[in-house]
Design a protein around this motif. Structure first.
Motif, mmCIF file in Angstrom:
data_model
loop_
_atom_site.group_PDB
_atom_site.id
_atom_site.type_symbol
_atom_site.label_atom_id
_atom_site.label_comp_id
_atom_site.label_asym_id
_atom_site.label_seq_id
_atom_site.Cartn_x
_atom_site.Cartn_y
_atom_site.Cartn_z
ATOM 1 N N TYR A 21 5.989 16.073 -56.663
ATOM 2 C CA TYR A 21 4.588 16.484 -56.608
ATOM 3 C C TYR A 21 4.463 17.978 -56.866
ATOM 4 C CZ TYR A 21 -0.260 16.790 -55.078
ATOM 5 O OH TYR A 21 -1.621 16.997 -55.040
ATOM 6 N N ILE A 50 -3.748 12.056 -56.985
ATOM 7 C CA ILE A 50 -3.314 10.680 -56.716
ATOM 8 C C ILE A 50 -4.089 9.962 -55.611
ATOM 9 C CG2 ILE A 50 -1.435 11.341 -55.125
ATOM 10 C CD1 ILE A 50 -0.601 8.868 -57.690
ATOM 11 N N ALA A 51 -4.413 10.660 -54.520
ATOM 12 C CA ALA A 51 -5.001 9.975 -53.359
ATOM 13 C C ALA A 51 -6.406 9.459 -53.601
ATOM 14 C CB ALA A 51 -4.990 10.899 -52.144
ATOM 15 N N TYR A 71 -2.011 6.499 -39.039
ATOM 16 C CA TYR A 71 -1.202 7.710 -38.927
ATOM 17 C C TYR A 71 -0.180 7.807 -40.060
ATOM 18 C CZ TYR A 71 1.750 11.265 -36.695
ATOM 19 O OH TYR A 71 2.464 12.395 -36.427
ATOM 20 N N ASP A 113 -0.319 6.461 -43.078
ATOM 21 C CA ASP A 113 -0.985 6.725 -44.353
ATOM 22 C C ASP A 113 -1.329 8.199 -44.495
ATOM 23 O OD1 ASP A 113 -0.824 4.077 -44.779
ATOM 24 O OD2 ASP A 113 -2.939 3.636 -44.379
ATOM 25 N N GLU A 114 -1.802 8.759 -43.386
ATOM 26 C CA GLU A 114 -2.211 10.154 -43.387
ATOM 27 C C GLU A 114 -1.016 11.077 -43.577
ATOM 28 O OE1 GLU A 114 -4.630 10.818 -39.978
ATOM 29 O OE2 GLU A 114 -4.422 12.978 -40.132
ATOM 30 N N LEU A 144 0.871 11.135 -47.079
ATOM 31 C CA LEU A 144 0.259 12.005 -48.081
ATOM 32 C C LEU A 144 0.506 13.472 -47.781
ATOM 33 C CD1 LEU A 144 -3.114 10.241 -48.877
ATOM 34 C CD2 LEU A 144 -1.272 10.735 -50.460
ATOM 35 N N LYS A 145 0.432 13.836 -46.497
ATOM 36 C CA LYS A 145 0.627 15.247 -46.153
ATOM 37 C C LYS A 145 2.048 15.705 -46.476
ATOM 38 C CE LYS A 145 -2.893 16.090 -42.772
ATOM 39 N NZ LYS A 145 -3.194 16.395 -41.377
ATOM 40 N N PHE A 186 2.212 16.034 -50.281
ATOM 41 C CA PHE A 186 1.503 17.205 -50.807
ATOM 42 C C PHE A 186 2.122 18.515 -50.332
ATOM 43 C CE2 PHE A 186 -2.677 14.592 -50.886
ATOM 44 C CZ PHE A 186 -2.225 13.939 -52.006
ATOM 45 N N TYR A 198 -6.792 8.352 -31.366
ATOM 46 C CA TYR A 198 -7.774 8.946 -32.267
ATOM 47 C C TYR A 198 -9.082 9.299 -31.580
ATOM 48 C CZ TYR A 198 -4.447 7.246 -35.620
ATOM 49 O OH TYR A 198 -3.289 7.021 -36.303
ATOM 50 N N PRO A 218 -6.743 8.882 -46.966
ATOM 51 C CA PRO A 218 -5.880 9.183 -45.821
ATOM 52 C C PRO A 218 -5.537 10.665 -45.663
ATOM 53 C CG PRO A 218 -5.121 7.197 -46.882
ATOM 54 C CD PRO A 218 -6.248 7.729 -47.724
#
Lengths: 557, 303
Positions: A297, A306-307, A510, A512-513, A516-517, A520, B71, B246
């Motif tokens: 990336y 992408i996201a 969590y 999925d989040e 990506l982090k 990136f 959450y 996400p």
């Protein structure tokens, strides 16, 4: 003003509103109680009847059946049908099915994209159609056994014994399938959709620009290092701004990410070499996968957007040279893109790449593969059905020789002809006079090209794929030991299913989040251990325990 | 005695008015009061097959599950922050626009400006978010502008820090013209003699604005504010689920989008109803609070 103020109180409880709005609940309970009672007596009657007949084999049904009541059949209308017809009964397939079985069917369809919502509303109303096509394994809260216990659908064991010789014979020949379509308690609950050939199981894989590879003098990549070389070359020499792209917002692609498979993991559950269920997203392999993705990336090899990508944006990038590699299906992606791009660039060509590995010459251990039975589009007889025998015989038709040909190829002499014993689609399908694409032309005559309660035939696919590059995809993408790691359609017990979904909802959000982090680079991979710890704290062990117990129950079916 | 006499008298005098009211009454009973009955599934383990009354009671289990969720804090924080930004920036915007338009003397310019600012209100949300998504991509319009001024292009909608700005600013862009209508009509009703009197007393434009215009439309502003407060936590899920992904959950995920994911996609109706009920309770509290404050300080209130 005052009234408006007060009404603000609960208008926001919108879900509650919609649910309560659809029929007084008193009626609902009464009918559901009544249907449960009816179900029990019916089931009891079945048992005695079957007991009397003892080992007597079911008698083959004679089609068309004698005249009788109309049956209601509820199912989703797939997009390739709905673009030309408003109802399955209007298609040649629907008409012919009724004519051949002698059963008058009223087809009912939920609005597009509202399958689950409509299903819940029908259930709450209590007045069920006779037959319902649905994914009873994944989309009924608590699974099929719960649906039987709730008095929604009938257990089919005795019904199949009595009225369904075709399905019974098929299941006897295919004990693997037989095990998949039962509940842990040994109840049959549906007339299943089955992919009847190994070729039909490898549907998603990597693909890239073959014409660029030739220009650059590169081979189709096999290892992760090869991929790095190829993508870099695409970027530097071919001017691809986003060399690798895919439809990230489509969950189906995420769960079968070939690059994650290369590191012996995936983002969800799989069966490890120890025979136990594992959760991929917390394992070391996943960290290595993320490390590579983060590197790619940052080097600009992966689409920076992408996201947020949806299918039309990916299609545009793949056909106009912004991207050179992607992931997807051979039909709806590879075929469509090739046809679209060749209109302006005749040398455009895509080729399938095998599941990547870490070392050259190694056979991939993991790879995308589907179960022959996923639960999807399988038909259950509901407790509201009055003429169970008729319904069962209607459904059994598809599993016999004649029905199999009809569901997969349609009408002989019209939609297909036998050429040297091979059912070949006619030009009505392959070169439709009205200019319909093959998939839409097929959908008017058969169900073989999407799904439904029958056994799918690989000979449909062999003709649906028109390009050589498409035809070779099952073999190229299937070149792995993925089947050994694939989770069969297991179900938690109805008591555990709520707990399981509660835990997994939190974990998946969590994961999925953070995925990506990490990719990136907004979160350092040094934090991976914290991430694993957090997931464990959300109750991953308990979820694995539930899954392993479910797998054990499955194995001892 | 006296009351029944009054009612009788009122009935005689306003009979036709009461008849006119009947459809409205039926509407509220059917669509706003009857559904409240369904809210009891928040205290049950609802299963469609068993129905609302047949499902077993579970007490406050659904609420505690939400309070204990990892959450919970984040959802509350995101919902409140997004609402507050929307309120602080979004509430004054139409008022300012209305005041500015009120001062414009050129009729043609005024009506063109009004039309142009109304228009975005009529664009479907799906289209608006589709445009925002495309514009925010590395090759999109926003990034073209950024690079034109020497900035660096980046995927804007994948940055949790920018999410709220994009959300709030696009909402203002879409609703500012529409929102200003009510203030413009209030401004049209201000007695011109008041301005003349103020001018004679030597008030300039600015003084006129502070001492004549604003006090004149203050009741409208206050009522609008109270109504807004009542729906402070009531952020719709549509825009959020169309804009987030996400990588921006951190700042984007709000109560209603969470309800959507859990309730509609995972079919966990009882849980999502419980969250919705909790949300409504907070809204109702806020409404009461603002109303009381307003009554105390400005003598304008809903009731």
């Amino acid at each position: 003003m005052k009234k408006r103020g007060v009404s603000l109180l609960l208008t926001a409880a919108m879900l509650a509103g919609t649910l309560a709005g659809c029929g007084s609940s008193k009626e609902t309970t009464e009918t559901s109680a009544a249907t449960t009672a009816a179900a029990t007596t019916a089931a009891a009657a079945e048992t005695t009847a079957a007991g009397g007949g003892a080992a007597a084999a079911p008698v083959a049904s004679v089609y068309p059946l004698s005249a009788g009541d109309q049956l209601q059949y509820w199912c989703e209308l797939t997009s390739t049908v709905s673009s030309n017809y408003a109802n399955l009964g209007e298609t040649s397939f629907g008409k012919g099915w009724m004519e051949r079985t002698g059963v008058d069917i009223q087809f009912l369809h939920p609005p597009a994209g509202q399958l689950k919502e409509q299903f819940s509303l029908i259930l709450a109303d209590g007045n069920l159609p006779d037959l319902m096509e649905y994914n009873w394994v994944t989309d009924y809260p608590g699974g099929p056994e719960k649906a039987i216990k709730d008095g929604v659908i009938l257990p089919l064991n005795d019904i199949i014994d009595k009225y369904c010789p075709n399905l019974k014979a098929y299941l006897k020949e295919n004990p693997d399938i037989d095990r998949m379509i039962k509940t842990d308690d040994g109840n049959y609950y549906s007339f299943p959709f089955i992919r009847g050939d190994a070729k039909l199981l490898n549907t998603i894989g990597l693909m890239l620009r073959a014409d660029w590879l030739v220009d650059l003098g590169l081979e189709v990549p096999e290892t992760m290092d090869d991929w790095h070389t190829v993508l870099t070359a695409f970027k530097e020499k071919k001017g691809a701004v986003a060399p690798y792209t895919f439809e990230y917002t489509n969950g189906q692609y995420l769960t079968s990410d070939p690059f994650a498979y290369a590191y012996g993991t995936n983002r969800s559950f799989y069966i490890g070499s120890d025979g136990k269920v594992h959760f991929g997203a917390t394992e070391d392999g996943y960290k290595q996968f993320l490390t590579t993705m983060a590197q790619w990336y940052s080097e600009g090899l992966i689409d920076p957007d992408i996201a947020t990508l949806k299918s039309d944006q990916v299609s545009a990038k793949m056909t106009n040279g912004v991207s050179g590699a992607s992931m997807g299906q051979a039909g709806s992606r590879m075929g469509t893109w090739t046809a679209a791009a060749q209109a302006s660039n005749p040398s455009y060509k895509l080729v399938a790449a095998p599941p990547p590995t870490l070392k050259k010459g190694e056979k991939a251990e993991f790879g995308q593969i589907e179960n022959p039975y996923s639960g999807r589009a399988s038909v259950a007889i509901t407790t509201s059905c009055k003429d169970i025998e008729r319904a069962a015989k209607l459904m059994d038709y598809a599993y016999g020789e004649e029905g199999h040909m009809y569901f997969n190829f349609g009408i002989e002499g019209e939609s297909y002809t036998m050429v040297d014993g091979y059912p070949t689609y006619t030009d009505l399908i392959m070169k439709n006079p009205d200019g319909l694409p093959i998939s839409q032309a097929m959908s008017g005559y058969i169900r073989g090209n999407y799904n439904g309660p029958f056994v799918q035939d690989a000979r449909y696919l062999e003709q649906y794929y028109t390009l050589y590059e498409q035809k070779e995809t099952p073999e190229v993408w299937g070149d792995s030991n993925g089947k050994a790691h694939l989770l069969p359609p297991i179900t938690p017990t109805s008591d555990e299913s709520k707990e399981f979904s509660t835990i997994m909802n939190e974990i998946n959000t969590y994961r999925d989040e953070m995925t990506l982090k990490f990719m990136f680079g907004t979160e350092s991979l040094d934090k991976f251990d914290d991430y694993v710890k957090n997931i464990n704290n959300m109750g991953l062990d308990r979820a694995l325990e539930i899954q392993n117990a479910a797998l054990e129950r499955y194995n001892s079916r | 005695m006296k009351l029944s006499y009054q009612i009788k008298k009122d009935w005689k005098r306003n009979r036709s008015l009461y008849f006119i009211m009947i459809p409205v009454l039926i509407f509220y009973i059917l669509f706003h009061y009857k559904p409240m009955y369904g809210a009891i599934i928040a205290f049950k383990e609802y299963s469609p097959a068993l129905g609302v009354t047949g499902s077993p009671w579970v007490g406050f289990a659904n609420f505690t599950r939400f309070f204990k969720s990892v959450y919970f804090i984040r959802l509350i924080r995101n919902t409140i922050l997004l609402s507050v930004y929307n309120l602080i920036l979004g509430f004054p915007a139409p008022i300012i626009l209305a005041l500015l338009l009120n001062e414009v003397r050129n009729k043609k310019f005024k009506s063109i400006t009004q039309t142009v600012t109304y228009l975005p209100h009529f664009i479907s949300l799906i289209v608006v978010t589709g445009m925002l998504t495309d514009f925010s991509m590395t090759t999109g319009l926003f990034n073209d502008v950024i690079t034109m001024f020497g900035g660096k292009s980046s995927p804007l909608l994948q940055d949790p820090k920018l999410y709220r700005s994009i959300y709030v600013l696009s909402s203002i862009w879409q609703e500012v013209g529409w929102g200003s209508i009510i203030y413009l009509s209030a401004l049209a009703g201000v007695d011109s003699q008041l301005y003349e009197a103020a001018q004679i007393d030597g008030a300039g434009k600015w003084k006129q604005l502070i001492h004549v215009t604003l006090p004149a439309i203050a009741p409208v502003i206050v009522i609008m504010f109270i109504l807004k407060m009542g729906s402070l936590m009531n952020m719709g899920y549509e825009k959020t689920i169309l804009l987030y992904n996400p990588s921006t959950y951190e700042t984007a995920d709000i109560i209603s989008s969470y309800i959507y994911r859990i309730g509609l996609l995972e079919q966990d109706w009882s849980y999502s109803t419980a969250i919705g009920l909790f949300n409504s309770a907070i809204n109702f509290g806020l409404l009461l609070f603002t109303n009381r404050m307003s009554k105390r300080y400005s003598e304008t209130s809903l009731w």
